[in-house]
Design a protein around this motif. Structure first.
Motif, PDB file in Angstrom:
ATOM      1  N   ARG A   3       1.302 -19.646  23.831  1.00 40.40           N
ATOM      2  CA  ARG A   3       1.456 -20.912  22.568  1.00 40.40           C
ATOM      3  C   ARG A   3       0.524 -21.919  22.660  1.00 40.40           C
ATOM      4  O   ARG A   3       0.734 -22.619  21.424  1.00 40.40           O
ATOM      5  N   LEU A  18       3.187 -22.121  16.814  1.00 37.48           N
ATOM      6  CA  LEU A  18       4.669 -22.326  16.913  1.00 37.48           C
ATOM      7  C   LEU A  18       5.411 -21.384  15.984  1.00 37.48           C
ATOM      8  O   LEU A  18       4.829 -20.510  15.292  1.00 37.48           O
ATOM      9  N   LYS A  19       6.824 -21.361  16.381  1.00 36.86           N
ATOM     10  CA  LYS A  19       7.743 -20.569  15.593  1.00 36.86           C
ATOM     11  C   LYS A  19       7.952 -21.381  14.161  1.00 36.86           C
ATOM     12  O   LYS A  19       7.838 -22.642  14.012  1.00 36.86           O
ATOM     13  N   SER A  20       8.345 -20.402  13.259  1.00 36.71           N
ATOM     14  CA  SER A  20       8.570 -21.140  11.853  1.00 36.71           C
ATOM     15  C   SER A  20       9.758 -20.358  11.065  1.00 36.71           C
ATOM     16  O   SER A  20       9.943 -19.273  11.746  1.00 36.71           O
ATOM     17  N   ASN A  37       8.668 -15.020  13.666  1.00 37.95           N
ATOM     18  CA  ASN A  37       9.375 -16.222  12.812  1.00 37.95           C
ATOM     19  C   ASN A  37      11.055 -16.269  13.205  1.00 37.95           C
ATOM     20  O   ASN A  37      11.491 -15.412  13.957  1.00 37.95           O
ATOM     21  N   ASN A  48       9.868 -25.032  19.558  1.00 39.91           N
ATOM     22  CA  ASN A  48       8.725 -25.713  19.280  1.00 39.91           C
ATOM     23  C   ASN A  48       8.522 -27.198  20.060  1.00 39.91           C
ATOM     24  O   ASN A  48       7.256 -27.485  20.562  1.00 39.91           O
ATOM     25  N   ASN A  66       1.079 -21.435  12.922  1.00 42.05           N
ATOM     26  CA  ASN A  66       2.586 -20.798  12.812  1.00 42.05           C
ATOM     27  C   ASN A  66       2.660 -19.422  11.993  1.00 42.05           C
ATOM     28  O   ASN A  66       1.698 -19.200  11.242  1.00 42.05           O
ATOM     29  N   SER A  67       3.656 -18.706  12.010  1.00 42.25           N
ATOM     30  CA  SER A  67       3.568 -17.367  11.520  1.00 42.25           C
ATOM     31  C   SER A  67       4.050 -17.722   9.893  1.00 42.25           C
ATOM     32  O   SER A  67       4.546 -16.763   9.636  1.00 42.25           O
ATOM     33  N   LEU A  73       7.575 -24.929   8.477  1.00 41.98           N
ATOM     34  CA  LEU A  73       8.168 -25.646   9.461  1.00 41.98           C
ATOM     35  C   LEU A  73       9.226 -26.572   9.301  1.00 41.98           C
ATOM     36  O   LEU A  73       9.072 -27.389   8.200  1.00 41.98           O
ATOM     37  N   CYS A  77      10.554 -30.551  13.008  1.00 44.41           N
ATOM     38  CA  CYS A  77       9.122 -30.015  13.750  1.00 44.41           C
ATOM     39  C   CYS A  77       7.982 -30.811  13.204  1.00 44.41           C
ATOM     40  O   CYS A  77       7.132 -31.355  14.010  1.00 44.41           O
TER      41      CYS A  77
END
Length: 234
Positions: A3, A18-20, A37, A48, A66-67, A73, A77
């Protein structure tokens, strides 16, 4: 899944994956990136926060991917990113966005006053029929100048069955003519039905080897060449 990484060669910067929330578009035929995600904002925010702790600010530049798009986001975040950017004295900030958000980019710039915020968008190709009818990108514009009016950088995709040398050559020509920066992603097969054209990829590598010497062009021969993501090579 990695990451956090540092890009050391061209335009040195830190980068975080990051994840979203799920991608709003989520219909690109070639993309399984959207599997990374989450629909739980609390989980996204806490996850995150841990990734963002790795940022040092050493290069004064940070890229956040991010995805989906930056607009997927959670606001919390973005606030966490903002706190780190100002706390680490980061001067340049890079985000990705689907072209559908072209008229909302100023919202992000306004959220990060006094920071040089730059945006990249994955248009994949300037060939409208291939981009929208086959790749299902949902990206419509009238000219490359129109795209350049909104985005500092674009991502192109090279090496898909159905692409031609002429299409790729035109894409590279327009990238170099109208955009400050560009990222060329060499297509790697994934869980989707879209297949790679290894002959076209080999031709591109020979024909456009000079791009590796251009400071404003980055080529991802593998989708983890920026150091983030899951390792997956031919």
């Amino acid at each position: 899944m990695i990451r956090y990484s540092r890009i050391l060669e061209k335009n040195p910067r830190e980068i975080v994956l990051l994840k979203s929330r799920p991608c709003t578009w989520a219909r690109c035929f070639f993309c399984d990136y959207i599997h990374d995600n989450c629909k739980d904002d609390t989980s996204i925010i806490q996850f995150n926060k841990e990734i963002l702790k790795d940022i040092t600010g050493n290069f004064k530049k940070l890229e956040v991917i991010n995805s989906a798009s930056v607009f997927e986001l959670p606001k919390e975040c973005l606030q966490d990113i903002k706190d780190i950017v100002y706390g680490k004295d980061i001067k340049e900030l890079y985000f990705e966005s689907h072209y559908m958000y072209k008229n909302r980019l100023q919202e992000i710039r306004d959220f990060f006053p006094d920071i040089d915020v730059k945006f990249k968008s994955g248009i994949e190709t300037f060939h409208n029929e291939f981009r929208n009818n086959y790749l299902k990108k949902g990206v419509n514009f009238n000219s490359p100048q129109e795209v350049a009016a909104h985005f500092d950088s674009i991502c192109l995709l090279v090496g898909i069955k159905g692409q031609t040398k002429g299409m790729v050559s035109q894409d590279i020509d327009l990238l170099l003519k109208y955009f400050k920066r560009g990222c060329i992603n060499i297509y790697m097969e994934n869980s989707t039905p879209v297949k790679a054209d290894l002959e076209l990829i080999s031709w591109f590598k020979k024909e456009y080897s000079y791009l590796k010497d251009m400071d404003n062009i980055e080529i991802l021969w593998n989708n983890t060449d920026f150091g983030v993501g899951e390792k997956d090579e031919y």
